[in-house]
Scaffold this motif. Structure first.
Motif, PDB file in Angstrom:
ATOM      1  N   HIS A 103       0.863  -1.174   0.000  1.00  0.00           N
ATOM      2  CA  HIS A 103       0.000   0.000   0.000  1.00  0.00           C
ATOM      3  C   HIS A 103       0.900   1.225   0.000  1.00  0.00           C
ATOM      4  CE1 HIS A 103      -3.828  -2.058   1.820  1.00  0.00           C
ATOM      5  NE2 HIS A 103      -3.496  -2.517   0.642  1.00  0.00           N
ATOM      6  N   ARG A 157      -1.661  -1.316  -4.105  1.00  0.00           N
ATOM      7  CA  ARG A 157      -2.594  -0.195  -4.095  1.00  0.00           C
ATOM      8  C   ARG A 157      -1.782   1.081  -3.935  1.00  0.00           C
ATOM      9  NH1 ARG A 157      -8.012   0.862  -2.832  1.00  0.00           N
ATOM     10  NH2 ARG A 157      -8.327  -1.340  -2.339  1.00  0.00           N
ATOM     11  N   THR A 186      -3.791  -0.085 -14.233  1.00  0.00           N
ATOM     12  CA  THR A 186      -4.959  -0.385 -13.404  1.00  0.00           C
ATOM     13  C   THR A 186      -5.773  -1.551 -13.940  1.00  0.00           C
ATOM     14  OG1 THR A 186      -6.405   1.188 -14.566  1.00  0.00           O
ATOM     15  CG2 THR A 186      -5.114   2.037 -12.711  1.00  0.00           C
ATOM     16  N   THR A 192      -4.360  -1.491  -7.934  1.00  0.00           N
ATOM     17  CA  THR A 192      -5.433  -0.520  -7.698  1.00  0.00           C
ATOM     18  C   THR A 192      -4.807   0.849  -7.535  1.00  0.00           C
ATOM     19  OG1 THR A 192      -6.772  -2.186  -6.560  1.00  0.00           O
ATOM     20  CG2 THR A 192      -7.367   0.127  -6.220  1.00  0.00           C
ATOM     21  N   GLN A 194      -5.697   4.990  -6.828  1.00  0.00           N
ATOM     22  CA  GLN A 194      -6.647   6.011  -6.420  1.00  0.00           C
ATOM     23  C   GLN A 194      -5.974   7.372  -6.453  1.00  0.00           C
ATOM     24  OE1 GLN A 194      -8.052   3.443  -2.795  1.00  0.00           O
ATOM     25  NE2 GLN A 194      -9.628   5.015  -3.128  1.00  0.00           N
ATOM     26  N   ARG A 250      -7.088   6.882   2.371  1.00  0.00           N
ATOM     27  CA  ARG A 250      -7.809   6.079   1.374  1.00  0.00           C
ATOM     28  C   ARG A 250      -9.296   6.416   1.374  1.00  0.00           C
ATOM     29  NH1 ARG A 250      -7.595  -0.246   2.188  1.00  0.00           N
ATOM     30  NH2 ARG A 250      -8.950   0.367   3.914  1.00  0.00           N
ATOM     31  N   PRO A 256     -11.577   3.869  -6.965  1.00  0.00           N
ATOM     32  CA  PRO A 256     -10.725   3.414  -8.070  1.00  0.00           C
ATOM     33  C   PRO A 256     -11.312   3.747  -9.447  1.00  0.00           C
ATOM     34  CG  PRO A 256     -10.780   1.757  -6.353  1.00  0.00           C
ATOM     35  CD  PRO A 256     -11.778   2.804  -5.965  1.00  0.00           C
TER      36      PRO A 256
END
Length: 272
Positions: A103, A157, A186, A192, A194, A250, A256
């Motif tokens: 992450h 992510r 992606t 993932t 964002q 997050r 996403p």
């Protein structure tokens, strides 16, 4: 690898420590006299001479003034400090190579998701870098991306602060290619992405980047990175604190799906 890097770090510290002791002894000062003259604790100065501590820059500036060495100690300190950072990043890369979950919150494109052209542009920013050094650094950065091409790649992510998307590469073609590459990434089932928009406001992770890694045994390791500085977080309690901060960021980020749409729109807008 870790042992080689550690040896390099120790070498830089040892050179600085030996020079500190040599200068003091050549000046005829005792540690007590030096402590009185510089207003630094005698025990602290002794630890510097033994290589047990790496001081702040202002300490080296004070000692340069004391010995009349015109920036010599500051220069040695800078080299030792760079080695410390290198050592921490090497350790982080070893953890990254073993991670099953990653992450990341980033304020710049991470090496794992950079195109070759974009990585080359970034690594070329010091104008005096030699062609050989540039190619070595580029090859090393691109080699890290093989982590995402394994039979069992880690779950990745990445939360991009909008600032990362608001600073284009100098070459519009390189920038457009980089944005398209990010959108394409992606599509991988274990990637993932964002976007944290400016409108989301302030948060705990402002001012730097954060990586949270989980090993196969469930152990968590973090890495904090700022401007030319970084640190590995192995303490479980500290790691948990950063995980909470990451989760809050997050929650503030675009979904996403909305993030991909954001990046696609940006790529279309900057298309050459």
């Amino acid at each position: 690898m870790a042992m080689c890097v550690l040896e390099a770090q120790n070498l830089a510290r040892d050179v600085l420590a030996r020079e500190l002791r040599r200068l003091r002894e050549a000046s005829g000062r005792s540690l007590a006299q030096l402590a009185e003259e510089t207003n630094y604790d005698r025990t602290y100065l002794n630890r510097l001479e033994n290589g047990e501590r790496l001081s702040k820059r202002q300490v080296m500036e004070a000692l340069d003034r004391t010995y009349g060495t015109k920036g010599l100690l500051v220069g040695l300190w800078r080299l030792a400090h760079q080695d410390v950072f290198t050592d921490k990043f090497e350790l982080f890369m070893q953890y990254e190579a073993k991670a099953v979950i990653m992450h990341k919150y980033v304020v710049a494109f991470p090496g794992l998701l950079q195109t070759e052209a974009y990585a080359r542009a970034l690594l070329s920013s010091p104008p005096n870098v030699s062609a050989d050094v540039l190619e070595q650094r580029l090859a090393r950065r691109l080699a890290r991306q093989e982590l995402l091409c394994q039979d069992q790649p880690p779950d990745l992510r990445v939360i991009f602060d909008e600032s990362a998307l608001a600073r284009p590469a100098a070459d519009p073609n390189v920038w457009h290619e980089q944005l398209l590459h990010l959108v394409e990434a992606t599509s991988a089932p274990r990637v993932t992405v964002q976007v944290l928009p400016f409108a989301a406001g302030g948060h705990d992770l402002m001012g730097g980047s954060l990586s949270l890694l989980w090993m196969a045994d469930g152990r968590g390791v973090g890495y904090l990175e700022g401007c030319k500085a970084g640190g590995v977080v192995e303490d479980a309690e500290k790691f948990a604190e950063y995980r909470v901060s990451y989760d809050k960021v997050r929650d503030m980020a675009l979904s996403p799906q909305a993030s991909v749409a954001f990046m696609q729109e940006l790529a279309a807008r900057v298309a050459p």
